[in-house]
Design a protein around this motif. Structure first.
Motif, short mmCIF file in Angstrom:
data_model
loop_
_atom_site.label_atom_id
_atom_site.label_comp_id
_atom_site.label_asym_id
_atom_site.label_seq_id
_atom_site.Cartn_x
_atom_site.Cartn_y
_atom_site.Cartn_z
N ASN A 113 19.02 25.64 -14.37
CA ASN A 113 18.10 24.82 -13.41
C ASN A 113 17.60 25.62 -12.45
OD1 ASN A 113 17.39 23.18 -11.31
ND2 ASN A 113 19.49 21.82 -11.32
N VAL A 114 16.36 25.84 -11.92
CA VAL A 114 15.98 26.90 -10.91
C VAL A 114 16.05 26.48 -9.40
CG1 VAL A 114 13.91 28.03 -10.10
CG2 VAL A 114 14.05 27.43 -12.39
N ALA A 115 16.53 25.14 -9.28
CA ALA A 115 16.89 24.64 -8.07
C ALA A 115 18.29 25.13 -7.60
CB ALA A 115 16.87 23.13 -7.97
N ASP A 116 19.09 25.76 -8.67
CA ASP A 116 20.31 26.29 -8.45
C ASP A 116 20.19 27.65 -8.42
OD1 ASP A 116 21.63 23.76 -8.75
OD2 ASP A 116 22.16 23.88 -11.01
N LEU A 117 19.00 28.28 -8.27
CA LEU A 117 19.17 29.80 -8.45
C LEU A 117 19.87 30.39 -7.36
CD1 LEU A 117 17.78 32.41 -9.61
CD2 LEU A 117 15.78 31.99 -8.18
N LEU A 118 19.37 30.22 -5.92
CA LEU A 118 20.20 30.66 -4.88
C LEU A 118 21.66 30.35 -4.67
CD1 LEU A 118 17.38 30.32 -2.28
CD2 LEU A 118 17.99 32.44 -3.47
N ASN A 119 21.84 29.09 -5.44
CA ASN A 119 23.24 28.67 -5.42
C ASN A 119 24.13 29.55 -6.17
OD1 ASN A 119 25.50 26.49 -6.52
ND2 ASN A 119 25.05 26.06 -4.57
N LEU A 120 23.50 29.88 -7.52
CA LEU A 120 24.53 30.71 -8.37
C LEU A 120 24.46 32.36 -7.88
CD1 LEU A 120 24.34 30.81 -12.25
CD2 LEU A 120 23.94 32.99 -10.94
#
Length: 383
Positions: free
Chosen positions: A207-214
């Motif tokens: 999920n690219v929306a989670d990129l910075l989160n991960l």
């Protein structure tokens, strides 16, 4: 006993308990970066006896050089006793290992998280679980081979923002490696010498929306930054990192909080919208990425509750995960495997309880710097 001798004896104890618990000197109960000859010696000797390791932990506990190290010896002692057949209630075993009291999280916390998801996700029809899955699908990266380059850009941004809080050494290299046949989604590994790798499971849709989160969780200001900075500042104090321990409660709490620390408010979504999403053809849909991530952090509490149910042999563990964690059948099956009672079971409590502690305590740059550079215990971050 000198501090040097104590640290060697503690390292040997940790290596032996790790081998006994995992069947391998390089198993997953321990991160070890001490002298290679110590690890080789443990690998060459017959497997230790759990009861003898518990007695050795007791001896080391009596002369531990610091409260921090004493807390970690207590964790090793608890696991040794567990492996020797002692079966404490899970909360009591968890307290001995983690340095805090694992507790049942009221379902009202999860109800609020569901309400927050309801407000943060696009659309108005369907259950929160259905809408969450639809949101994840809409932001899925279809060409996984593009992921390392995206991670590189995210690493550069998260590292720059972390450097505004605490000085980072020049010359650091962080690579992204796609892996398969593993249980995790992402994992950050500091390898020493300013080199690190973020491993991402290519078999799980990203999920690219989670990129910075991960990347913030596994990299900066999360696991890689913490490991690198503490090793540089503390040296041999970081040779032995027993994973079922108080320090990992704070490490996992820091990981869950990491994105919010360097991308307050909607800054993560704004950066993704300006730098990543358009080139992938992902259009704005009115969702609130930060609110989704906060709600999912709260739902880590479901795992702890499910661990309590699993420890009691209750049959409704899967249904509980589906109801409160919003898991589908595939996610539920994977979670049930991880929830099978084991010597490492208390580790699951560290995520929610660590996040809950730190979101109240890590309220400014000075405290974040302390998290990244000092050996702290959960008891140190309660006020």
């Amino acid at each position: 006993m000198t501090d040097e001798r104590w640290r060697r004896d503690y390292a040997m104890l940790a290596l032996r308990i790790n081998r006994l618990a995992t069947g391998s000197p390089s198993g997953t109960a321990l991160i070890y970066r001490g002298p290679a000859e110590w690890a080789a010696a443990v690998e060459a000797e017959p497997p230790a006896v759990a009861g003898a390791l518990a007695e050795e932990a007791e001896r080391l506990l009596e002369c531990a050089p610091s409260a921090y190290l004493a807390a970690h010896v207590r964790a090793v002692r608890a696991m040794a006793r567990h492996l020797d057949g002692e079966r404490l209630p899970l909360a009591e075993y968890g307290r001995e290992c983690l340095g805090l009291e694992p507790r049942w999280v009221p379902e009202e916390v999860f109800e609020q998280a569901h309400a927050d998801l309801d407000a943060a996700l696009p659309g108005t029809s369907g259950t929160p679980a259905d809408r969450l899955r639809a949101w994840q699908a809409a932001h899925t990266l279809h060409d996984v081979e593009r992921l390392p380059a995206l991670v590189d850009r995210a690493v550069a941004e998260t590292r720059a923002r972390t450097a505004a809080i605490v000085p980072l050494p020049p010359g650091e290299v962080v690579e992204c490696r796609l892996v398969e046949g593993v249980a995790f989604h992402g994992a950050g590994e500091y390898e020493g010498g300013l080199k690190s790798t973020i491993h991402i499971n290519r078999a799980i849709p990203f999920n690219v929306a989670d990129l910075l989160n991960l990347v913030a969780h596994e990299g900066h200001p999360g696991h890689i930054a913490e490991s690198m900075l503490k090793e540089q500042r503390l040296g041999d104090e970081r040779w032995v990192r027993f994973m079922l321990s108080p320090s990992f409660v704070l490490s996992e709490g820091l990981g869950l909080l990491a994105e919010e620390l360097v991308f307050p408010g909607d800054e993560a979504q704004a950066w993704l919208s300006a730098n990543v999403l358009p080139e992938l053809g992902i259009r704005p849909d009115g969702s609130d990425f930060a609110a989704v991530h906060r709600a999912r952090n709260a739902l880590w509490g479901v795992w702890g509750n499910a661990a309590f149910l699993a420890a009691e042999g209750r049959p409704e563990v899967g249904a509980y995960l589906g109801r409160w964690a919003l898991y589908g059948e595939e996610e539920m099956a994977a979670a049930l495997r991880l929830l099978e009672p084991s010597p490492m079971s208390p580790y699951l409590f560290g995520y929610f309880h660590g996040w809950e502690l730190l979101r109240r305590w890590a309220t400014g740059p000075e405290r974040v710097r302390r998290l990244l550079t000092e050996q702290l215990l959960p008891a140190d971050v309660t006020s």
